[in-house]
Design an enzyme around this catalytic site. Structure first.
Site, PDB file in Angstrom:
ATOM      1  CE  LYS A 174     -54.317 103.356  64.565  1.00 58.48           C
ATOM      2  NZ  LYS A 174     -54.504 104.655  65.222  1.00 58.48           N
ATOM      3  CB  CYS A 283     -50.601 112.258  50.478  1.00 61.50           C
ATOM      4  SG  CYS A 283     -52.224 112.187  49.726  1.00 61.50           S
TER       5      CYS A 283
HETATM    6  P1  NAP Z   1     -48.491 107.561  60.152  1.00 62.51           P
HETATM    7  O1  NAP Z   1     -47.716 108.086  61.297  1.00 62.51           O
HETATM    8  O2  NAP Z   1     -47.849 106.517  59.318  1.00 62.51           O
HETATM    9  O3  NAP Z   1     -49.870 107.055  60.763  1.00 62.51           O
HETATM   10  C1  NAP Z   1     -50.924 106.614  59.944  1.00 62.51           C
HETATM   11  C2  NAP Z   1     -51.808 105.682  60.741  1.00 62.51           C
HETATM   12  O4  NAP Z   1     -51.070 104.517  61.061  1.00 62.51           O
HETATM   13  C3  NAP Z   1     -52.281 106.279  62.063  1.00 62.51           C
HETATM   14  O5  NAP Z   1     -53.574 105.821  62.346  1.00 62.51           O
HETATM   15  C4  NAP Z   1     -51.281 105.691  63.039  1.00 62.51           C
HETATM   16  O6  NAP Z   1     -51.774 105.637  64.358  1.00 62.51           O
HETATM   17  C5  NAP Z   1     -51.118 104.302  62.466  1.00 62.51           C
HETATM   18  N1  NAP Z   1     -49.897 103.610  62.860  1.00 62.51           N
HETATM   19  C6  NAP Z   1     -48.764 104.117  63.374  1.00 62.51           C
HETATM   20  N2  NAP Z   1     -47.877 103.116  63.605  1.00 62.51           N
HETATM   21  C7  NAP Z   1     -48.471 101.970  63.222  1.00 62.51           C
HETATM   22  C8  NAP Z   1     -48.064 100.607  63.206  1.00 62.51           C
HETATM   23  N3  NAP Z   1     -46.866 100.218  63.617  1.00 62.51           N
HETATM   24  N4  NAP Z   1     -48.932  99.690  62.741  1.00 62.51           N
HETATM   25  C9  NAP Z   1     -50.148 100.045  62.283  1.00 62.51           C
HETATM   26  N5  NAP Z   1     -50.596 101.320  62.287  1.00 62.51           N
HETATM   27  C10 NAP Z   1     -49.758 102.276  62.748  1.00 62.51           C
HETATM   28  O7  NAP Z   1     -48.918 108.722  59.144  1.00 62.51           O
HETATM   29  P2  NAP Z   1     -49.609 110.087  59.503  1.00 62.51           P
HETATM   30  O8  NAP Z   1     -48.565 110.964  60.120  1.00 62.51           O
HETATM   31  O9  NAP Z   1     -50.877 109.852  60.229  1.00 62.51           O
HETATM   32  O10 NAP Z   1     -50.000 110.610  58.046  1.00 62.51           O
HETATM   33  C11 NAP Z   1     -49.123 111.313  57.253  1.00 62.51           C
HETATM   34  C12 NAP Z   1     -48.601 110.443  56.122  1.00 62.51           C
HETATM   35  O11 NAP Z   1     -49.690 109.882  55.421  1.00 62.51           O
HETATM   36  C13 NAP Z   1     -47.822 111.243  55.099  1.00 62.51           C
HETATM   37  O12 NAP Z   1     -46.669 110.539  54.737  1.00 62.51           O
HETATM   38  C14 NAP Z   1     -48.778 111.339  53.914  1.00 62.51           C
HETATM   39  O13 NAP Z   1     -48.152 111.507  52.673  1.00 62.51           O
HETATM   40  C15 NAP Z   1     -49.497 110.033  54.014  1.00 62.51           C
HETATM   41  N6  NAP Z   1     -50.803 110.108  53.325  1.00 62.51           N
HETATM   42  C16 NAP Z   1     -50.922 109.490  52.125  1.00 62.51           C
HETATM   43  C17 NAP Z   1     -52.126 109.579  51.419  1.00 62.51           C
HETATM   44  C18 NAP Z   1     -52.278 108.918  50.071  1.00 62.51           C
HETATM   45  O14 NAP Z   1     -53.379 108.942  49.536  1.00 62.51           O
HETATM   46  N7  NAP Z   1     -51.246 108.338  49.507  1.00 62.51           N
HETATM   47  C19 NAP Z   1     -53.183 110.302  51.964  1.00 62.51           C
HETATM   48  C20 NAP Z   1     -53.017 110.921  53.198  1.00 62.51           C
HETATM   49  C21 NAP Z   1     -51.818 110.815  53.876  1.00 62.51           C
HETATM   50  P3  NAP Z   1     -51.567 106.834  65.400  1.00 62.51           P
HETATM   51  O15 NAP Z   1     -51.389 108.100  64.628  1.00 62.51           O
HETATM   52  O16 NAP Z   1     -52.837 106.835  66.167  1.00 62.51           O
HETATM   53  O17 NAP Z   1     -50.391 106.476  66.208  1.00 62.51           O
END
Ligand code: NAP
Length: 497
Positions: A174, A283
């Site tokens: 997903k 990130c």
């Molecule tokens: P996010 O809002 O947490 O979403 C990440 C993924 O999870 C998306 O596919 C989202 O779907 C899905 N999601 C949302 N709610 C969920 C739930 N309740 N259950 C399961 N999946 C769910 O994060 P983002 O805004 O996409 O990404 C930014 C964050 O990612 C930042 O905090 C960044 O630091 C972190 N990140 C970390 C790394 C690393 O290597 N540590 C790398 C890249 C990014 P939808 O968006 O389709 O709703």
């Protein structure tokens, strides 16, 4: 609209007929329309993955066969690189050249895991008994839910899909609903590379709708998630009742430490790149600058000058240096974050608002921003903005630099600049972060592990550990000279212990 869910080896639309419009972060124009899965679709996809895994249709392939599959996918990605990069750039708004670098990294990831699959995985252990053969074998963990973010959409899911396939797992992928196109293309290539039916499944839709089923269903063995801390915590709670294995790559607030004895020209240039690349939507972005007091003015003045010159622009602008934020709601989050920083006393030196350029008014552009005079306990220092906002703190001693660098709930990455390599090594050892760069900031390679200490996550991606996450370890003890255990009394005259 072409069908964009892939379940049990077939492309289809959502069972509810719902769709989602992907809009360009550059100008809000329609990029594409995709299906939006229902919970029933998710349950079907999990069922397909479970059936394919339990049938052994893929897990019974040899390591070599699975490595070959992953190599074929790498070849196909290379063939389609330009097309995939264009899709990634359209969805994220990032410059095409950055998306091209990302696709090259995706290919390198698939090649790395294909090579790793060919290494010897199982081994014998000496248990000190001549009549016993003791063997450690590695088996696929089972059905995996693989959930990715929008900032590096294809790269982040490649870190999951490639090892899952080499290990012999079945999965439901997903991507973020904001950036689905490259994931759709990847699944088409996996199909073309001839993965067995049901091994790879694709679900599209907002996490708030499809996330719960993906992360709580008892038929799922592992959830590998990259995204925000709050979502990560929700997933941990949902996974607990069935004790799923978890691999979590979460946020970071990454200290970038510049000592007075550093090569300052290189340090300043890397500080600008580390904080403002991809408009801070990284990130591991170095958005928390720690600078030794004696060089503060020189370093900060130069960073501010450079930040003010960064040229914003869309995917097609060849002069652009960085692009828009992903969405209007993310722009609002960054605006609120900056307003809060000003309120709590941070000194705004440059940026701080949405771009006022007429040609960027339809998009989500935010100016590179620098806050000086920051303290560890400020919201803007502790929280991740995931935007182009750098905070500056000063330090006087090596010990203080380490202490400030560790004063965060996160532990993803950090950087240290000094020409005294012994000092730099001491600081690198002292930082509780998963990656530390010395006299550099940002590079990674698939051969080396990636992941976070503390609340930046659980487990590691890439390296060899990135494959281990998808494997169970089994110990097989074979007694080559069977005899009675003799532990309990046997009234028929058997041996007693
Ligand atoms: P996010 O809002 O947490 O979403 C990440 C993924 O999870 C998306 O596919 C989202 O779907 C899905 N999601 C949302 N709610 C969920 C739930 N309740 N259950 C399961 N999946 C769910 O994060 P983002 O805004 O996409 O990404 C930014 C964050 O990612 C930042 O905090 C960044 O630091 C972190 N990140 C970390 C790394 C690393 O290597 N540590 C790398 C890249 C990014 P939808 O968006 O389709 O709703």
């Amino acid at each position: 609209m072409p069908s964009s869910l892939y379940i049990d080896g077939a492309w289809r639309e959502s069972s509810t007929g719902r769709t989602h419009e992907v809009r360009s972060p550059h100008d809000g124009s329609l990029v594409t329309t995709v299906s939006e899965a229902s919970v029933e679709d998710v349950l079907e996809a999990i069922g397909a993955a479970r059936r394919s895994f339990d049938s052994g249709v893929f897990a019974s392939w040899s390591w070599k066969e699975r490595s070959d599959l992953v190599s074929r996918i790498a070849d196909l990605l290379e063939r389609d690189a330009a097309q995939v990069a264009k899709k990634e750039s359209d969805d994220t708004g990032k410059r095409l050249i950055e998306a091209e670098y990302d696709v090259a990294d995706v290919v390198a990831t698939f090649r790395h895991f294909a090579a790793l699959g060919l290494k010897e995985h199982d081994h014998f252990v000496d248990v000190g008994l001549a009549h016993v053969t003791s063997r450690i074998v590695h088996e696929p963990i089972g059905v995996c839910s693989l959930i990715g973010p929008w900032n590096y959409p294809l790269l982040q899911i490649a870190w999951k899909v490639a090892p899952a396939l080499v290990a012999g797992c079945s999965f439901i992928l997903k991507p973020s609903e904001l950036t689905p196109e490259s994931a759709i293309h990847l699944i088409k290539l996996i199909e073309e590379a001839r993965a067995p039916r049901g091994v790879a499944n694709l679900i599209l839709g907002p996490g708030s709708v499809v996330g719960n089923a993906l992360t709580t269903d008892p038929r799922v063995d592992l959830v590998s998630f990259t995204g925000g801390l709050t979502t990560g915590k929700t997933i941990m709670i949902g996974a607990a009742p069935t004790v799923k294995k978890l691999a979590l790559e979460l946020g970071g607030k990454n200290p970038h430490i510049i000592f007075a004895d550093a090569d300052l020209d290189a340090a300043i240039d890397n500080a600008v790149t580390g904080a403002f690349l991809h408009s801070g939507q990284v990130c591991s972005a170095g958005t928390r600058l720690l600078v030794e007091r004696s060089v503060h003015d020189r370093v900060v003045n130069e960073i501010v000058r450079r930040a003010g010159e960064i040229r914003l622009g869309g995917p097609a602008d060849l002069n652009a240096e960085t692009g828009p934020l992903i969405s209007q709601s993310h722009l609002k989050t960054v605006e609120n974050y900056v307003a809060k920083g000003i309120e709590e006393g941070a000194k705004l030196l440059v940026g701080g608002k949405r771009s006022n350029r007429e040609d960027l008014k339809q998009g989500w552009y935010f100016q590179p921003t620098v806050f000086d005079g920051c303290k560890s306990d400020m919201f803007c220092v502790q929280e991740e903005s995931f935007g182009p906002v750098m905070t500056v703190e000063v330090f006087d001693t090596e010990k203080e630099a380490i202490a400030i660098g560790n004063d965060t709930i996160f532990g993803l990455s950090g950087g240290v600049w000094s020409q005294d390599l012994e000092k730099a090594a001491r600081v690198a050892a002292g930082l509780r972060h998963g990656t530390v760069w010395v006299n550099d900031f940002g590079p990674y390679r698939p051969q080396a592990e990636w992941g976070g200490y503390k609340q930046s996550g659980i487990g590691r991606e890439l390296g060899s550990h990135g494959l281990s996450e998808y494997l169970e370890i089994k110990h097989i003890w074979t007694n080559n000279s069977p005899s009675k255990s003799g532990w309990f009394h046997d009234s028929s005259g058997g041996d007693e212990k």
